[in-house]
Motif scaffolding. Structure first.
Motif, PDB file in Angstrom:
ATOM      1  N   SER A 183      46.839 -23.373 -32.246  1.00 34.96           N
ATOM      2  CA  SER A 183      47.152 -24.738 -32.656  1.00 34.96           C
ATOM      3  C   SER A 183      46.284 -25.755 -31.925  1.00 34.96           C
ATOM      4  O   SER A 183      46.088 -26.869 -32.405  1.00 34.96           O
ATOM      5  CB  SER A 183      48.633 -25.045 -32.432  1.00 34.96           C
ATOM      6  OG  SER A 183      48.946 -25.049 -31.046  1.00 34.96           O
ATOM      7  N   THR A 184      45.765 -25.385 -30.771  1.00 34.30           N
ATOM      8  CA  THR A 184      44.831 -26.271 -30.053  1.00 34.30           C
ATOM      9  C   THR A 184      43.522 -25.581 -29.683  1.00 34.30           C
ATOM     10  O   THR A 184      42.522 -26.241 -29.438  1.00 34.30           O
ATOM     11  CB  THR A 184      45.487 -26.839 -28.771  1.00 34.30           C
ATOM     12  OG1 THR A 184      44.618 -27.823 -28.197  1.00 34.30           O
ATOM     13  CG2 THR A 184      45.734 -25.743 -27.727  1.00 34.30           C
ATOM     14  N   TYR A 185      43.521 -24.239 -29.657  1.00 31.23           N
ATOM     15  CA  TYR A 185      42.330 -23.499 -29.246  1.00 31.23           C
ATOM     16  C   TYR A 185      41.428 -23.151 -30.431  1.00 31.23           C
ATOM     17  O   TYR A 185      41.906 -22.856 -31.534  1.00 31.23           O
ATOM     18  CB  TYR A 185      42.727 -22.170 -28.596  1.00 31.23           C
ATOM     19  CG  TYR A 185      43.124 -22.233 -27.142  1.00 31.23           C
ATOM     20  CD1 TYR A 185      42.597 -23.183 -26.284  1.00 31.23           C
ATOM     21  CD2 TYR A 185      44.011 -21.301 -26.622  1.00 31.23           C
ATOM     22  CE1 TYR A 185      42.949 -23.221 -24.942  1.00 31.23           C
ATOM     23  CE2 TYR A 185      44.376 -21.327 -25.282  1.00 31.23           C
ATOM     24  CZ  TYR A 185      43.843 -22.290 -24.454  1.00 31.23           C
ATOM     25  OH  TYR A 185      44.194 -22.315 -23.122  1.00 31.23           O
ATOM     26  N   ARG A 186      40.136 -23.132 -30.152  1.00 30.43           N
ATOM     27  CA  ARG A 186      39.187 -22.358 -30.946  1.00 30.43           C
ATOM     28  C   ARG A 186      38.782 -21.171 -30.075  1.00 30.43           C
ATOM     29  O   ARG A 186      38.537 -21.327 -28.880  1.00 30.43           O
ATOM     30  CB  ARG A 186      37.963 -23.177 -31.343  1.00 30.43           C
ATOM     31  CG  ARG A 186      38.264 -24.150 -32.477  1.00 30.43           C
ATOM     32  CD  ARG A 186      37.039 -24.927 -32.925  1.00 30.43           C
ATOM     33  NE  ARG A 186      37.402 -25.850 -33.986  1.00 30.43           N
ATOM     34  CZ  ARG A 186      37.225 -25.617 -35.286  1.00 30.43           C
ATOM     35  NH1 ARG A 186      36.665 -24.490 -35.684  1.00 30.43           N
ATOM     36  NH2 ARG A 186      37.579 -26.502 -36.189  1.00 30.43           N
ATOM     37  N   PHE A 187      38.715 -20.022 -30.687  1.00 27.70           N
ATOM     38  CA  PHE A 187      38.423 -18.801 -29.950  1.00 27.70           C
ATOM     39  C   PHE A 187      36.937 -18.481 -30.106  1.00 27.70           C
ATOM     40  O   PHE A 187      36.411 -18.454 -31.221  1.00 27.70           O
ATOM     41  CB  PHE A 187      39.314 -17.669 -30.446  1.00 27.70           C
ATOM     42  CG  PHE A 187      40.789 -17.982 -30.294  1.00 27.70           C
ATOM     43  CD1 PHE A 187      41.364 -18.061 -29.035  1.00 27.70           C
ATOM     44  CD2 PHE A 187      41.574 -18.239 -31.405  1.00 27.70           C
ATOM     45  CE1 PHE A 187      42.719 -18.370 -28.883  1.00 27.70           C
ATOM     46  CE2 PHE A 187      42.926 -18.547 -31.267  1.00 27.70           C
ATOM     47  CZ  PHE A 187      43.497 -18.616 -30.003  1.00 27.70           C
ATOM     48  N   LEU A 188      36.277 -18.246 -28.983  1.00 26.75           N
ATOM     49  CA  LEU A 188      34.815 -18.207 -28.954  1.00 26.75           C
ATOM     50  C   LEU A 188      34.258 -16.828 -28.630  1.00 26.75           C
ATOM     51  O   LEU A 188      34.877 -16.042 -27.905  1.00 26.75           O
ATOM     52  CB  LEU A 188      34.286 -19.192 -27.905  1.00 26.75           C
ATOM     53  CG  LEU A 188      34.856 -20.621 -27.902  1.00 26.75           C
ATOM     54  CD1 LEU A 188      34.133 -21.459 -26.847  1.00 26.75           C
ATOM     55  CD2 LEU A 188      34.779 -21.258 -29.269  1.00 26.75           C
ATOM     56  N   VAL A 189      33.064 -16.571 -29.139  1.00 29.14           N
ATOM     57  CA  VAL A 189      32.234 -15.431 -28.747  1.00 29.14           C
ATOM     58  C   VAL A 189      30.937 -15.998 -28.196  1.00 29.14           C
ATOM     59  O   VAL A 189      30.189 -16.677 -28.914  1.00 29.14           O
ATOM     60  CB  VAL A 189      31.948 -14.494 -29.934  1.00 29.14           C
ATOM     61  CG1 VAL A 189      30.971 -13.391 -29.508  1.00 29.14           C
ATOM     62  CG2 VAL A 189      33.234 -13.883 -30.479  1.00 29.14           C
ATOM     63  N   ASN A 190      30.700 -15.777 -26.910  1.00 24.96           N
ATOM     64  CA  ASN A 190      29.499 -16.288 -26.241  1.00 24.96           C
ATOM     65  C   ASN A 190      29.325 -17.797 -26.448  1.00 24.96           C
ATOM     66  O   ASN A 190      28.203 -18.301 -26.585  1.00 24.96           O
ATOM     67  CB  ASN A 190      28.255 -15.527 -26.702  1.00 24.96           C
ATOM     68  CG  ASN A 190      28.242 -14.095 -26.185  1.00 24.96           C
ATOM     69  OD1 ASN A 190      28.963 -13.756 -25.260  1.00 24.96           O
ATOM     70  ND2 ASN A 190      27.437 -13.246 -26.799  1.00 24.96           N
ATOM     71  N   GLY A 191      30.445 -18.518 -26.472  1.00 28.15           N
ATOM     72  CA  GLY A 191      30.404 -19.964 -26.602  1.00 28.15           C
ATOM     73  C   GLY A 191      30.367 -20.470 -28.029  1.00 28.15           C
ATOM     74  O   GLY A 191      30.348 -21.680 -28.249  1.00 28.15           O
ATOM     75  N   TYR A 192      30.365 -19.566 -29.001  1.00 30.16           N
ATOM     76  CA  TYR A 192      30.278 -19.954 -30.405  1.00 30.16           C
ATOM     77  C   TYR A 192      31.608 -19.729 -31.116  1.00 30.16           C
ATOM     78  O   TYR A 192      32.308 -18.751 -30.872  1.00 30.16           O
ATOM     79  CB  TYR A 192      29.177 -19.156 -31.115  1.00 30.16           C
ATOM     80  CG  TYR A 192      27.789 -19.480 -30.619  1.00 30.16           C
ATOM     81  CD1 TYR A 192      27.145 -20.648 -31.029  1.00 30.16           C
ATOM     82  CD2 TYR A 192      27.133 -18.639 -29.731  1.00 30.16           C
ATOM     83  CE1 TYR A 192      25.866 -20.958 -30.571  1.00 30.16           C
ATOM     84  CE2 TYR A 192      25.862 -18.941 -29.270  1.00 30.16           C
ATOM     85  CZ  TYR A 192      25.237 -20.101 -29.688  1.00 30.16           C
ATOM     86  OH  TYR A 192      23.980 -20.409 -29.222  1.00 30.16           O
TER      87      TYR A 192
END
Length: 586
Positions: free
Chosen positions: A232-241
């Protein structure tokens, strides 16, 4: 989606898709910047970062988030000059490394921290190899980008054969400041939970029955409270993307590709899979294990896993790291060429906590049997055990247990404190389970019991003593502690004598998973593997469960011991472990 929709209509609808399902127009095929050698400089500074096209504030290292890949060699002497360009104190902790405690990087425990506009030089011999990482141990800096991967190449031949490698750093990022997130959690711990049960869930049978809801409501517990902070507030990242950025790892069909996966999140436990491609786990927390083929694994905050995949086809595969509460996912692509994409699976149904997660494993019909090692220590309820009705204080209105379940007689060492909401009446060993949400995955999901050390353990002595440590909390007030004692209580460190062998039973009295990390040491998980017990530095303790490890207190000094969920640690779930010389005065 209807295939008749034109490009314009699809574009108009795109903004309504969840982040992981949004159309991707390009792929980023990149490697992390790398620093290596005998003299490395790292600069900590404020910056911005762009995630899925949105710019937000961050703290980076050498101008990037994640920080650069630090690559060392087993046997070398490391010298790392860290420059703090922030207007506040900072630090770097070398997570999982065996080094002198003065170099461990925990302010107030092992060194004073790095003052604003000043420099600190870390120097230590490199005694190991494998996949590790580094991060801030100051305030909440880790949440906004102060982390990076660390790889140590072995001095000799690597037992893992591979043709190509990729480092995969998983993390979570919010446009809210970490201080704002923490304030919201203190005011309302369920603030970010947008997945509560609904009337439609009751009617279609996907959620709890009405009777179950009444019972859980009487205990003032929410079975959907799986993650404090989530999609709800996070974006989940791979190597900052972000998921739309589509970070891409390249391969040639038929290659053995090693993925070094680090969970550098603040709060997110991930379930990792690559649909259509099996993974062979070859390393856990930097140490080699007997290769085991799986389809999915749960990775706790601060854990690392190395897997080898061998994609035979000339096509793209989606790398999926789904948040354990199924509120979102990190997504990347494995492909033979940049710009390719594969189908991204939809989020699976969110898990609900059970009676077992409340610490009533035997009553819930779960496997209450333990390994012989546990039974000898008296920590397993018999399969036919019945709950202590007095302890759970049945109420007529509730038709069940009082929400507190605070029977301190089963945990006399736990401080009677408002931070202790409950004591698990019947915790059980859950090391043979794959983790919340994976019980019915329909394919092979890794468990700790599957792991076998590739090399014989360096110390195979029996423990000299056992120590119970309760993971305690009050979810309604967002208070977290060990044995009811918070770091801010300034209690004496947990003492150990140099060289002693100790069995530690981590007993989770809360309904949440806790990845527990011990600095400066590896420990052996007690899973019946004898002298090939898997050695780790971080272990997920499942809700209402027990995780047991043996360890040798062979590193003198003061070491941090804490839950690696950042806001749990910040709220008090941290203590100091002190290893003292044998024969020293108490």
């Amino acid at each position: 989606m209807n295939g008749a929709l034109g490009g314009g209509a699809l574009a108009a609808l795109a903004s309504w898709y969840p982040a992981w399902a949004q159309p991707v127009s390009y792929g980023i095929a990149s490697t992390l910047p790398t620093v290596s050698g005998t003299d490395i400089t790292l600069r900590i500074a404020r910056q911005t970062m762009r995630v899925d096209g949105k710019v937000s504030r961050a703290i980076g290292i050498n101008g990037t988030v994640p920080g650069p890949l630090v690559r060392l060699k087993e046997g070398q002497q490391a010298r790392l000059t860290v420059i703090n360009d922030l207007d506040e104190d900072s630090s770097i902790h070398w997570h999982g490394l065996i080094l002198p405690f003065q170099m461990d990087g925990v302010p107030g425990v092992s060194f004073p921290g790095i003052k604003p506009r000043s420099t600190f030089v870390y120097e230590f011999p490199v005694k190991q190899s494998g996949t590790y990482w580094y991060h801030s141990h100051s305030g909440l800096q880790e949440q906004i980008g102060h982390y990076g991967p660390l790889i140590i190449d072995p001095a000799g031949a690597d037992p893992v054969g591979y043709d190509r490698e990729h480092v995969v750093v998983l993390s979570d990022h919010s446009e809210l400041s970490p201080e704002a997130i923490f304030r919201k959690l203190k005011v309302n711990p369920g603030h970010f939970n947008m997945q509560r049960q609904t009337l439609s869930g009751l009617l279609d049978g996907k959620d709890q029955s009405l009777k179950e809801r009444v019972r859980w409501g009487a205990m003032r517990m929410d079975p959907t409270d799986v993650a404090d902070v989530n999609g709800s507030t996070y974006r989940f990242l791979v190597n900052g993307y972000g998921p739309r950025d589509n970070w891409t790892a390249l391969f040639a069909p038929g290659e053995r590709v090693r993925l070094r996966i680090v969970n550098a999140s603040a709060m997110s436990i991930f379930n990792v899979r690559i649909p259509g491609l099996r993974m062979t786990v070859v390393q856990a927390d930097g140490l080699n294990v007997v290769p085991i083929e799986i389809d999915e694994f749960q990775i706790g905050v601060a854990e690392t896993y190395d897997v080898v995949v061998t994609p035979a086809e000339d096509r793209a595969y989606s790398f999926v790291a789904e948040a354990s509460d199924r509120s979102g996912m990190a997504r990347a692509t494995l492909a033979p060429r940049a710009g390719m994409a594969a189908a991204v699976p939809p989020l699976r149904g969110r898990p609900l906590a059970t009676m077992k997660d409340m610490g009533m494993g035997a009553m819930a019909g779960g496997d209450a049997s333990c390994a012989a090692e546990h039974a000898a220590m008296g920590h397993c309820a018999p399969a036919d055990a019945s709950p202590d009705h007095a302890a759970m204080e049945h109420g007529a209105a509730a038709g069940g247990m009082n929400h507190s379940m605070r029977d301190f007689s089963v945990a006399p060492q736990v401080k009677r404190d408002p931070s202790v909401q409950s004591i698990s009446p019947m915790p059980v060993d859950r090391m043979g389970e794959p983790g919340q949400g994976l019980e019915d995955a329909g394919h092979k999901a890794l468990t700790y019991r599957d792991l076998i050390a590739l090399d014989r353990n360096p110390d195979v002595r029996a423990p000299e003593r056992a120590l119970d440590i309760h993971l305690t909390g009050n979810m309604e007030r967002f208070m977290w502690s060990f044995d009811g004692v918070k770091m801010s209580d300034h209690h004496e460190p947990i003492p150990f004598i140099e060289g002693e062998r100790v069995r530690v039973n981590l007993i989770n009295d809360s309904m949440m998973s806790h990845p527990i990390h011990l600095h400066g040491h590896f420990f052996e998980l007690v899973t019946g593997k004898g002298d090939r017990a898997p050695r780790k530095h971080t272990v997920i303790v499942q809700p209402g469960g027990i995780a047991t490890f043996d360890f040798t207190a062979d590193a003198l000094g003061d070491w941090a011991f804490h839950c690696h969920l950042l806001y749990h640690m910040h709220a008090g779930m941290m203590r100091v472990v002190s290893v003292r010389p044998r024969g020293a005065a108490a």
